[in-house]
Design an enzyme around this catalytic site. Sequence first.
Site, mmCIF file in Angstrom:
data_model
loop_
_atom_site.group_PDB
_atom_site.id
_atom_site.type_symbol
_atom_site.label_atom_id
_atom_site.label_comp_id
_atom_site.label_asym_id
_atom_site.label_seq_id
_atom_site.Cartn_x
_atom_site.Cartn_y
_atom_site.Cartn_z
ATOM 1 N N ASP A 70 0.844 -1.200 0.000
ATOM 2 C CA ASP A 70 0.000 0.000 0.000
ATOM 3 C C ASP A 70 0.875 1.244 0.000
ATOM 4 O OD1 ASP A 70 0.705 -0.782 2.684
ATOM 5 O OD2 ASP A 70 -0.683 0.716 3.443
ATOM 6 N N GLU A 139 -0.143 -0.933 5.824
ATOM 7 C CA GLU A 139 0.931 -0.498 6.729
ATOM 8 C C GLU A 139 0.815 0.996 6.975
ATOM 9 O OE1 GLU A 139 4.773 0.902 8.225
ATOM 10 O OE2 GLU A 139 3.817 1.514 6.373
HETATM 11 ZN ZN LIG Z 1 6.687 2.149 4.334
#
Ligand SMILES: [Zn+2]
Length: 382
Positions: A70, A139
């Site tokens: 991501d 994340e």
């Molecule tokens: Zn990162």
Amino acid sequence: MTYSKAQELSIELIKRKSITPHDLGCQQLLSNLLQEVGFECHSIQIGETTNLIAHIGQGKPHLMFLGHTDVVSEGNGADWSYDPFSATIVEEDGVKMLYGRGSADMKASDAAMAVALYDFVKSHKNFKGTLSYLITSNEEGDGKGGIKDMCKYLQEHNLVPDYCIVGEPSSAHILGDEIKVGRRGSLSAIIKVIGTQGHVAYPHLVNNPIHLASKLITKLIQDLDQGSQYFPKTSFQVTNIKAGSGTENLVPNTCEFMCNWRFNDLQSPQSIEDKVKGYIQELNLNCELKFILNGLPFLAKDEKLIKIVQDSVYAVTHQTPTLSTSGGTSDGRFIAPLGTHVIECGLVSKTIHKIDEKVCFEDIEKLKHIFEKIIKLTLAKS
Ligand SMILES: [Zn+2]
């Protein structure tokens, strides 16, 4: 011009607009590659988050590579010099740069890790231990369905690694100048100091909570320690103060402030809480306290692993990386408590999350070689 496998894969990944928590097929590209050389790949969807766990081999030592597909939003795309999802390569001062959201944080590194695993396994049919690759698509966001759930998965499937290389951008100015061997812990608190409200002209009838809070803050800004071997000293910052109604002749009832400690391995959440409570008692204050633990500090204590990573970086870049524990947190903080030695090693972080995020195109291939060297030094049979 022909690009290397890692460079081509980086371009393919950047072209997918996988803003948190979306993966948009990035992990499929990575697992396709690893499956070719025999990795067992599992895609685990939890809510909106996609996770990939790939592994090969058996037993110890178990070396894991950790990353995320991501990216944060590009912001206003019109502010970029090139379309943030076009993966444009531009020559600047004789150096080819690859532009794109996620180029540095951390799709090029995901690609370098995957190709390093691919190349190593292809050329070493026989190696000792286990290799694994864990990628999440949440994340940068709240982490829901991401690393914490995958840590449970690792425990349930007997896949907790001995060593973990996080490919987050750890270099400061040039590739290999810095690796992160640990991270500070983060503890926040909301402290409400209770006083006595009243008319500003009758000081004997009020107990001003703003004055009381300032006494407490004066205590809190004193150093808790002077730092340890790898860590800087614990830092304290007040981030918000709320008091008063905006009326000039009224002393308010309460003063509430928010603060945060970035703490080293000499402190614990409990030691900090005890210190705060000690000051409150000393100053005879009436307070309401709320502590929020964001992460414990961790440190890779395995000298052998640190040396392997340093040697691998040196072999490729002729840089001896400094060992750092600075900066924010990464998903490594969830792996470390499993008993794993975690080191962050990756590209230059200068442009991460910014407009015109970019990486040196050549560094991608160099990073692939660094990762491959780390694998060799850890798992190859001599
Ligand atoms: Zn990162």
